[in-house]
Design a protein around this motif. Structure first.
Motif, PDB file in Angstrom:
ATOM      1  N   UNK A  18       0.850  -1.185   0.000  1.00  0.00           N
ATOM      2  CA  UNK A  18       0.000   0.000   0.000  1.00  0.00           C
ATOM      3  C   UNK A  18       0.889   1.240   0.000  1.00  0.00           C
ATOM      4  N   UNK A  19       0.654   2.136  -0.955  1.00  0.00           N
ATOM      5  CA  UNK A  19       1.541   3.285  -1.072  1.00  0.00           C
ATOM      6  C   UNK A  19       0.825   4.472  -1.695  1.00  0.00           C
ATOM      7  N   UNK A  20       1.178   5.670  -1.205  1.00  0.00           N
ATOM      8  CA  UNK A  20       0.712   6.906  -1.845  1.00  0.00           C
ATOM      9  C   UNK A  20       1.869   7.586  -2.582  1.00  0.00           C
ATOM     10  N   UNK A  21       3.076   7.033  -2.440  1.00  0.00           N
ATOM     11  CA  UNK A  21       4.248   7.634  -3.062  1.00  0.00           C
ATOM     12  C   UNK A  21       4.730   6.891  -4.301  1.00  0.00           C
ATOM     13  N   UNK A  22       4.219   5.696  -4.525  1.00  0.00           N
ATOM     14  CA  UNK A  22       4.715   4.892  -5.639  1.00  0.00           C
ATOM     15  C   UNK A  22       4.258   5.456  -6.975  1.00  0.00           C
ATOM     16  N   UNK A  23       5.187   5.525  -7.916  1.00  0.00           N
ATOM     17  CA  UNK A  23       4.885   5.855  -9.301  1.00  0.00           C
ATOM     18  C   UNK A  23       4.641   4.522 -10.003  1.00  0.00           C
ATOM     19  N   UNK A  25       2.930   0.590  -9.725  1.00  0.00           N
ATOM     20  CA  UNK A  25       2.662  -0.414  -8.707  1.00  0.00           C
ATOM     21  C   UNK A  25       3.831  -0.542  -7.738  1.00  0.00           C
ATOM     22  N   UNK A  26       3.529  -0.608  -6.431  1.00  0.00           N
ATOM     23  CA  UNK A  26       4.568  -0.790  -5.406  1.00  0.00           C
ATOM     24  C   UNK A  26       4.751  -2.288  -5.156  1.00  0.00           C
ATOM     25  N   UNK A  27       5.163  -2.998  -6.198  1.00  0.00           N
ATOM     26  CA  UNK A  27       5.310  -4.448  -6.107  1.00  0.00           C
ATOM     27  C   UNK A  27       6.634  -4.817  -5.445  1.00  0.00           C
ATOM     28  N   UNK A  28       6.643  -5.929  -4.736  1.00  0.00           N
ATOM     29  CA  UNK A  28       7.870  -6.409  -4.096  1.00  0.00           C
ATOM     30  C   UNK A  28       8.020  -7.899  -4.329  1.00  0.00           C
ATOM     31  N   UNK A  29       9.276  -8.355  -4.284  1.00  0.00           N
ATOM     32  CA  UNK A  29       9.603  -9.750  -4.556  1.00  0.00           C
ATOM     33  C   UNK A  29      10.097 -10.486  -3.315  1.00  0.00           C
TER      34      UNK A  29
END
Length: 222
Positions: A18-23, A25-29
């Motif tokens: 969950x992010x308001x700063x991501x340009x 998708x704030x996806x992670x691996x």
């Protein structure tokens, strides 16, 4: 949008933060990448970040073409951060064990990332669990919820006014200075955590945050 597609499984957990700063998708691996994104989300100096922002083409020692996709590009707020010290930063997030075991394979990619960042006037940095999983991360995890909540302005005014008089305190003693009733003091806590999360009340976020942490009025010139 991210250059490479997030695989369904990698080491531990994959997902979207969950992010308001991501340009994009704030996806992670991995959980380590997830934690790093949380740190960025909590850092008021960060304007925005982009996951897997660029694809870097490079050649190995045999001249074979290779590609490398760094994990995150971080951009900083220019209104509060000296541009000289906080140029955009291209980041690679790795567990230290992976760096040790895969160093021969990873090193040329990192060199390509460093060269690419330098060409664009950026910085390049590797982050491991030693830099990410600190008390600052624990505080970010706790405070982010309060950071985004609507502030009770009446409670905020009471807390800020009394702390300005006291200059320094801790959450427990500040609450006691505002209200004698313990239930009334408990109702102050969401506003207190909101003010700390948004840096309107000072504290050392590099230390574990407790009811007995040192806090201070931002009116004090330090």
């Amino acid at each position: 949008m991210p250059i490479r597609q997030i695989p369904k499984n990698y080491r531990n957990v994959t997902g979207i933060a969950t992010s308001v700063k991501a340009d994009g998708s704030a996806a992670f691996e991995s959980t380590l990448e997830r934690d790093f994104l949380m740190v960025l989300e909590f850092d008021l100096n960060v304007q925005q970040f982009e996951v897997q922002p660029v694809q870097i083409d490079w050649s190995d020692s045999e001249g074979q073409p290779r590609r490398y996709t760094p994990d995150v590009l971080v951009e900083y707020r220019r209104d509060i951060v000296p541009a000289k010290n906080f140029r955009p930063m291209l980041c690679e997030v790795k567990y230290r064990e992976d760096l040790r075991e895969e160093w021969a394979e990873i090193r040329p990619k990192l060199k390509a990332g460093f060269k690419y960042a330098k060409q664009h006037g950026w910085r390049f940095k590797i982050f491991t669990e030693e830099e990410i999983r600190t008390p600052y991360l624990d505080n970010a995890r706790f405070l982010l919820t309060y950071m985004r909540q609507e502030l009770n302005e009446v409670h905020a005014e009471l807390l800020l006014g009394r702390l300005s008089e006291m200059r320094e305190a801790d959450p427990n003693s500040l609450g006691s200075a505002v209200f004698r009733d313990r239930w009334a003091r408990a109702e102050l806590l969401p506003a207190l955590w909101h003010l700390i999360a948004n840096r309107r009340i000072g504290t050392d976020l590099g230390l574990p945050l407790t009811m007995f942490s040192r806090i201070w009025s931002k009116d004090i010139v330090r």
